[in-house]
Design a protein around this motif. Structure first.
Motif, PDB file in Angstrom:
ATOM      1  N   MET A 271       6.928  -2.510  -2.343  1.00 37.64           N
ATOM      2  CA  MET A 271       6.260  -1.460  -1.559  1.00 37.64           C
ATOM      3  C   MET A 271       4.768  -1.363  -1.886  1.00 37.64           C
ATOM      4  SD  MET A 271       8.727  -0.890   0.291  1.00 37.64           S
ATOM      5  CE  MET A 271       7.767   0.132   1.400  1.00 37.64           C
ATOM      6  N   GLY A 272       4.132  -2.537  -2.028  1.00 36.01           N
ATOM      7  CA  GLY A 272       2.681  -2.601  -2.183  1.00 36.01           C
ATOM      8  C   GLY A 272       2.187  -2.794  -3.593  1.00 36.01           C
ATOM      9  N   ARG A 273       3.045  -2.623  -4.577  1.00 29.51           N
ATOM     10  CA  ARG A 273       2.609  -2.661  -5.974  1.00 29.51           C
ATOM     11  C   ARG A 273       1.927  -3.976  -6.353  1.00 29.51           C
ATOM     12  NH1 ARG A 273       0.687   0.476  -9.328  1.00 29.51           N
ATOM     13  NH2 ARG A 273       2.195   2.062  -8.665  1.00 29.51           N
ATOM     14  N   THR A 274       2.363  -5.093  -5.777  1.00 34.94           N
ATOM     15  CA  THR A 274       1.797  -6.387  -6.160  1.00 34.94           C
ATOM     16  C   THR A 274       0.799  -6.944  -5.145  1.00 34.94           C
ATOM     17  OG1 THR A 274       3.645  -7.626  -5.190  1.00 34.94           O
ATOM     18  CG2 THR A 274       3.848  -6.977  -7.500  1.00 34.94           C
ATOM     19  N   GLY A 275       0.399  -6.127  -4.171  1.00 34.82           N
ATOM     20  CA  GLY A 275      -0.664  -6.554  -3.251  1.00 34.82           C
ATOM     21  C   GLY A 275      -0.223  -6.822  -1.829  1.00 34.82           C
ATOM     22  N   THR A 276       1.063  -7.068  -1.621  1.00 36.52           N
ATOM     23  CA  THR A 276       1.640  -7.104  -0.271  1.00 36.52           C
ATOM     24  C   THR A 276       2.729  -6.043  -0.253  1.00 36.52           C
ATOM     25  OG1 THR A 276       3.123  -8.893  -0.988  1.00 36.52           O
ATOM     26  CG2 THR A 276       1.149  -9.524   0.256  1.00 36.52           C
ATOM     27  N   LEU A 277       3.047  -5.526   0.933  1.00 35.88           N
ATOM     28  CA  LEU A 277       4.008  -4.427   0.970  1.00 35.88           C
ATOM     29  C   LEU A 277       5.319  -4.847   0.324  1.00 35.88           C
ATOM     30  CD1 LEU A 277       4.015  -1.486   1.903  1.00 35.88           C
ATOM     31  CD2 LEU A 277       5.247  -2.244   3.943  1.00 35.88           C
TER      32      LEU A 277
END
Length: 469
Positions: A271-277
């Motif tokens: 859910m976005g934590r690593t740069g993509t949703l």
């Protein structure tokens, strides 16, 4: 959590007769100690009842992706409560549940076409395991012999008995081992720092891990496995360890060969934590089932979910047409409204761009300040999800004795007024028993000044801790 990380103090309360009672009525993480009490929060800052201000550089457990007290989310929750606060999903649906499911499935470019919303990551994993089993029962012809799961060592997928059973974290399993589901097995994690051989290329490493998974399918019976379960970026168990390039494509190929599903646990890294949703959007593959949580609702409500590939939906549609699983708070209207508003803010404010930019700044700062420290073995992560592995000997990668509680000691150090920063501690980094790391997972809307503060304080904590060790 170690008792050493908590403030010991007597808490007074009154019972129903008005008598003074010593101690808290809450069953805290430890009976003999009281945790810090938060009395106010705003953005990335927490204020404690002793007046101290703490920068929440971890979002709790990588949860508070928008920080605290966001006005838009608070208003969205109140609107939903004024509409309907609860109804049973067996009989009713709500506008917030329908809109959240649409928001989530659209974000996968149509690959994942159904969403099952629950209240925690552990519940999402329980649902994933049950749906994987039901998928094989409803295929034509059905395959009732598929009852096993393969996961990875040093993994954590939740605390309920099913989720704990598939997890490979030894320390978390130990107390409940006799109660856990036996039909589970584990292969090596993709941890380049500790897993790659000297001189081995990423390609060779991936091939070796793919062969190990293939061999495990053969060992337990190729047609007995429901699914392979893995975190795209391993969170609390290993401390933000991403897979090397090509790893998940190779694992998916092995799963397809043996007719098993691929379940990706993105409760912490997604859910976005690593740069993509979705973390898998950086891996060149699409999972069959995906668990989500934490940054889904940003801590504004207990919410998590299971995203389901159309491939799985098609089998269910041609079979019974029903998932044999349900929960009282499934699709809870207020939780869905909170998560929906969080996701709309992430999308409309283009926060993933900030995650990428601030993630690069965080990486550069941490490596500049700490990469050469004699007790920092490895700094790894992706986006705004970074781990610092602590070692006793940098050359040999030897961990500290678990009795030293190094990671918890670093957390305690950071909580001192001199530093005022929360660092998320983790233990068992090496083998589920030994090894220490601290984790950083700031909010998606952090500023450059925030990142400078996080880097400086995290580095000072590590440097001062070992200077005094």
């Amino acid at each position: 959590m170690s008792p050493a990380a908590l403030i010991e103090k007597a808490v007074e309360s009154k019972d129903t007769n008005g008598s003074i009672v010593k101690g808290s009525a809450v069953l805290h993480r430890h009976l003999h100690y009281q945790p810090h009490r938060v009395v106010r929060a705003s953005g990335s800052n927490l204020w404690l009842d002793n007046g101290q201000k703490v920068f929440d550089s971890t979002g709790g457990a990588a949860v508070a992706c928008l920080g605290h007290c966001n006005e838009r989310v608070k208003k969205a929750v109140m609107r939903q409560m004024n509409e309907v606060s609860y109804c049973h999903s067996l009989f009713f649906s709500t506008s917030s549940a329908e809109a959240l499911a649409t928001e989530l499935t659209r974000s996968t470019d149509g690959h994942m076409t159904k969403a099952f919303i629950v209240s925690s990551g552990s519940e999402a994993m329980e649902a994933a395991l049950k749906l994987a089993r039901q998928f094989h029962l409803e295929k034509h012809p059905p395959q009732p012999q598929r009852t096993r799961f393969i996961a990875r060592r040093e993994s954590y997928h939740g605390t309920t008995l099913g989720a704990l059973s598939v997890g490979g974290h030894l320390a978390r399993r130990a107390l409940f081992e006799p109660m856990l589901i036996p039909k589970m097995s584990w292969v090596s994690p993709c941890n380049a720092y500790r897993g790659k051989y000297k001189g081995e290329s990423d390609r060779e490493y991936v091939a070796r891990l793919a062969q190990e998974l293939d061999d495990e399918f053969t060992r337990v019976g190729s047609d007995t496995v429901c699914a392979f379960v893995a975190e795209p970026v391993v969170g609390a168990a290993l401390g933000c360890v991403p897979a090397v390039a090509g790893y998940f494509a190779a694992m998916k190929k092995v799963c397809d060969k043996h007719g098993a599903l691929l379940i990706l646990d993105e409760v912490m890294c997604g859910m976005g934590r690593t740069g993509t949703l979705h973390a898998w959007q950086q891996e060149g593959i699409v999972p069959d089932l995906q668990t989500i949580g934490k940054a889904l609702g940003g801590g504004y409500a207990p919410v998590a979910g299971l995203l389901i590939n159309q491939r799985v939906v098609d089998v269910l549609d041609k079979g019974t047409g029903a998932f044999a699983h349900g929960q009282t708070y499934q699709g809870h209207p207020v939780a869905c409204a909170a998560a929906l508003e969080v996701q709309r803010i992430v999308r409309e404010d283009r926060l993933l761009e900030n995650v990428k930019a601030m993630g690069k700044k965080l990486e550069a700062g941490l490596k500049d300040r700490l990469e050469t420290h004699p007790h920092v073995g490895n700094i790894r992560g992706r986006g705004l999800f970074w781990g610092i592995e602590i070692v006793e000997d940098k050359a040999t990668k030897k961990p500290f004795d678990p009795k030293e509680s190094i990671a918890m000691g670093l957390h305690e150090k950071g909580m001192m007024p001199k530093y005022g920063i929360s660092l998320y501690p983790g233990a068992g980094t090496v083998d589920g028993k030994c090894g220490d790391h601290v984790l950083l997972a700031p909010a998606f809307n952090v500023s450059e000044a925030d990142i400078d503060f996080v880097v400086d304080m995290a580095a000072r904590v590590v440097e001062d801790f070992f200077a005094e060790y």
